[in-house]
Design a protein around this motif. Structure first.
Motif, PDB file in Angstrom:
ATOM      1  N   PRO A 146       0.777  -1.241   0.000  1.00 21.78           N
ATOM      2  CA  PRO A 146       0.000   0.000   0.000  1.00 21.78           C
ATOM      3  C   PRO A 146       0.805   1.285   0.000  1.00 21.78           C
ATOM      4  CG  PRO A 146       0.109  -0.873   2.219  1.00 21.78           C
ATOM      5  CD  PRO A 146       0.804  -1.874   1.326  1.00 21.78           C
ATOM      6  N   GLU A 147       2.122   1.200   0.121  1.00 15.24           N
ATOM      7  CA  GLU A 147       2.910   2.410   0.342  1.00 15.24           C
ATOM      8  C   GLU A 147       2.800   3.420  -0.801  1.00 15.24           C
ATOM      9  OE1 GLU A 147       4.382  -0.558   3.162  1.00 15.24           O
ATOM     10  OE2 GLU A 147       4.010  -0.617   0.999  1.00 15.24           O
ATOM     11  N   MET A 148       2.729   2.957  -2.050  1.00 14.81           N
ATOM     12  CA  MET A 148       2.623   3.889  -3.182  1.00 14.81           C
ATOM     13  C   MET A 148       1.333   4.697  -3.098  1.00 14.81           C
ATOM     14  SD  MET A 148       3.898   1.298  -6.182  1.00 14.81           S
ATOM     15  CE  MET A 148       3.628   2.444  -7.522  1.00 14.81           C
ATOM     16  N   VAL A 149       0.243   4.024  -2.763  1.00 14.99           N
ATOM     17  CA  VAL A 149      -1.045   4.693  -2.654  1.00 14.99           C
ATOM     18  C   VAL A 149      -1.041   5.670  -1.477  1.00 14.99           C
ATOM     19  CG1 VAL A 149      -3.502   4.333  -2.218  1.00 14.99           C
ATOM     20  CG2 VAL A 149      -2.278   2.830  -3.790  1.00 14.99           C
ATOM     21  N   HIS A 150      -0.491   5.264  -0.358  1.00 14.37           N
ATOM     22  CA  HIS A 150      -0.430   6.150   0.798  1.00 14.37           C
ATOM     23  C   HIS A 150       0.443   7.369   0.524  1.00 14.37           C
ATOM     24  CE1 HIS A 150      -1.560   2.615   3.671  1.00 14.37           C
ATOM     25  NE2 HIS A 150      -2.615   3.146   3.077  1.00 14.37           N
ATOM     26  N   GLU A 151       1.515   7.179  -0.238  1.00 12.02           N
ATOM     27  CA  GLU A 151       2.366   8.317  -0.592  1.00 12.02           C
ATOM     28  C   GLU A 151       1.616   9.271  -1.514  1.00 12.02           C
ATOM     29  OE1 GLU A 151       5.899  10.753  -0.947  1.00 12.02           O
ATOM     30  OE2 GLU A 151       4.934   9.514   0.575  1.00 12.02           O
ATOM     31  N   ALA A 152       0.838   8.734  -2.438  1.00 13.19           N
ATOM     32  CA  ALA A 152       0.023   9.590  -3.308  1.00 13.19           C
ATOM     33  C   ALA A 152      -0.982  10.384  -2.482  1.00 13.19           C
ATOM     34  CB  ALA A 152      -0.690   8.746  -4.355  1.00 13.19           C
ATOM     35  N   GLN A 153      -1.620   9.733  -1.519  1.00 12.71           N
ATOM     36  CA  GLN A 153      -2.538  10.443  -0.632  1.00 12.71           C
ATOM     37  C   GLN A 153      -1.823  11.570   0.105  1.00 12.71           C
ATOM     38  OE1 GLN A 153      -4.295   6.540   1.134  1.00 12.71           O
ATOM     39  NE2 GLN A 153      -5.732   8.157   1.669  1.00 12.71           N
ATOM     40  N   ARG A 154      -0.639  11.296   0.587  1.00 13.22           N
ATOM     41  CA  ARG A 154       0.120  12.312   1.323  1.00 13.22           C
ATOM     42  C   ARG A 154       0.437  13.503   0.429  1.00 13.22           C
ATOM     43  NH1 ARG A 154       5.011  14.304   2.174  1.00 13.22           N
ATOM     44  NH2 ARG A 154       5.965  13.014   0.543  1.00 13.22           N
ATOM     45  N   LEU A 155       0.890  13.215  -0.792  1.00 11.67           N
ATOM     46  CA  LEU A 155       1.256  14.297  -1.704  1.00 11.67           C
ATOM     47  C   LEU A 155       0.048  15.105  -2.162  1.00 11.67           C
ATOM     48  CD1 LEU A 155       3.930  12.398  -3.833  1.00 11.67           C
ATOM     49  CD2 LEU A 155       4.346  14.208  -2.149  1.00 11.67           C
TER      50      LEU A 155
END
Length: 218
Positions: A146-155
């Protein structure tokens, strides 16, 4: 305002013909026979290392042997420039423009390496619509982690987001990321639709803005 995080291959673009062409180029340059489009399409979705291992295995070579790195490097180099064959699915641009006009924040997370992903996105004219793009080599992990999706959410600056994809990997990614999954049914999925966890499905991008506009959060 809703954030939407999209997969790329099989969701926004039909990239299989381009990937097929590049895959055959790296194989035939080394004297191996070309593969069919259907065979290569079956290798798409898990990133370039997976694709290269599948290509090597298909021609009878050790997928983790000495040919892996040169084949991988050749593939990535070609990926960045040989972009013909990447085409948008019908209605994608109109749907994305409608979503942007609604105030939605948009991002792409793809297992395709970052620079080839940017090249494909620019080739089909989507670069103006996506301020956030995260590729398969942008972080230590790839989808379905899930890290890619969570990073997109953060950005994007959003705790709440919808994840839009087409495949088994995308369904698993959405579950792992804890996001509602909207599945595009005309992509590269192999599993029957009712066997995959999803919150909504659509076969035509014209339907996507309406789905988002009327989305009800729990």
């Amino acid at each position: 305002m809703t954030a939407l995080i999209f997969d790329l291959d099989g969701t926004l673009i039909d990239s299989a013909p381009a990937i097929h062409s590049v895959s055959n180029a790296v194989l035939t340059a080394r004297g191996y026979p070309a593969l069919s489009l259907d065979e290569v399409r079956g290798y798409v979705g898990k990133g370039a290392p997976h694709l290269v291992r599948c290509l090597l295995q298909s021609v009878g070579e050790n997928p983790d042997g000495p040919l892996f790195q040169p084949l991988h490097d050749d593939l990535i180099t070609r990926y960045e420039t040989e972009v013909e064959g990447n085409t948008l699915y019908p209605g994608v641009v109109q749907a994305l423009e409608a979503l942007a006009a609604m105030g939605c924040a948009l991002a792409i997370t793809t297992n395709k390496p970052y620079r080839p992903a940017l090249a494909a996105i620019a080739h089909v004219g989507l670069d103006r619509l996506f301020p956030v793009v995260i590729g398969g080599d942008s972080l230590p992990t790839r989808k379905p982690a899930p890290e890619m999706v969570h990073e997109a959410q953060r950005l994007l600056g959003h705790d709440r987001a919808l994840y839009v994809g087409d495949s088994e990997i995308d369904a698993e990614t959405a579950v792992n990321a804890g996001l509602p999954f909207l599945i595009y049914t005309e992509g590269y999925r192999k599993t029957p639709l009712d066997a995959l966890p999803h919150a909504a499905s659509f076969s035509d991008f014209k339907a996507l803005p309406g789905l988002v506009e009327h989305w009800t959060w729990p």
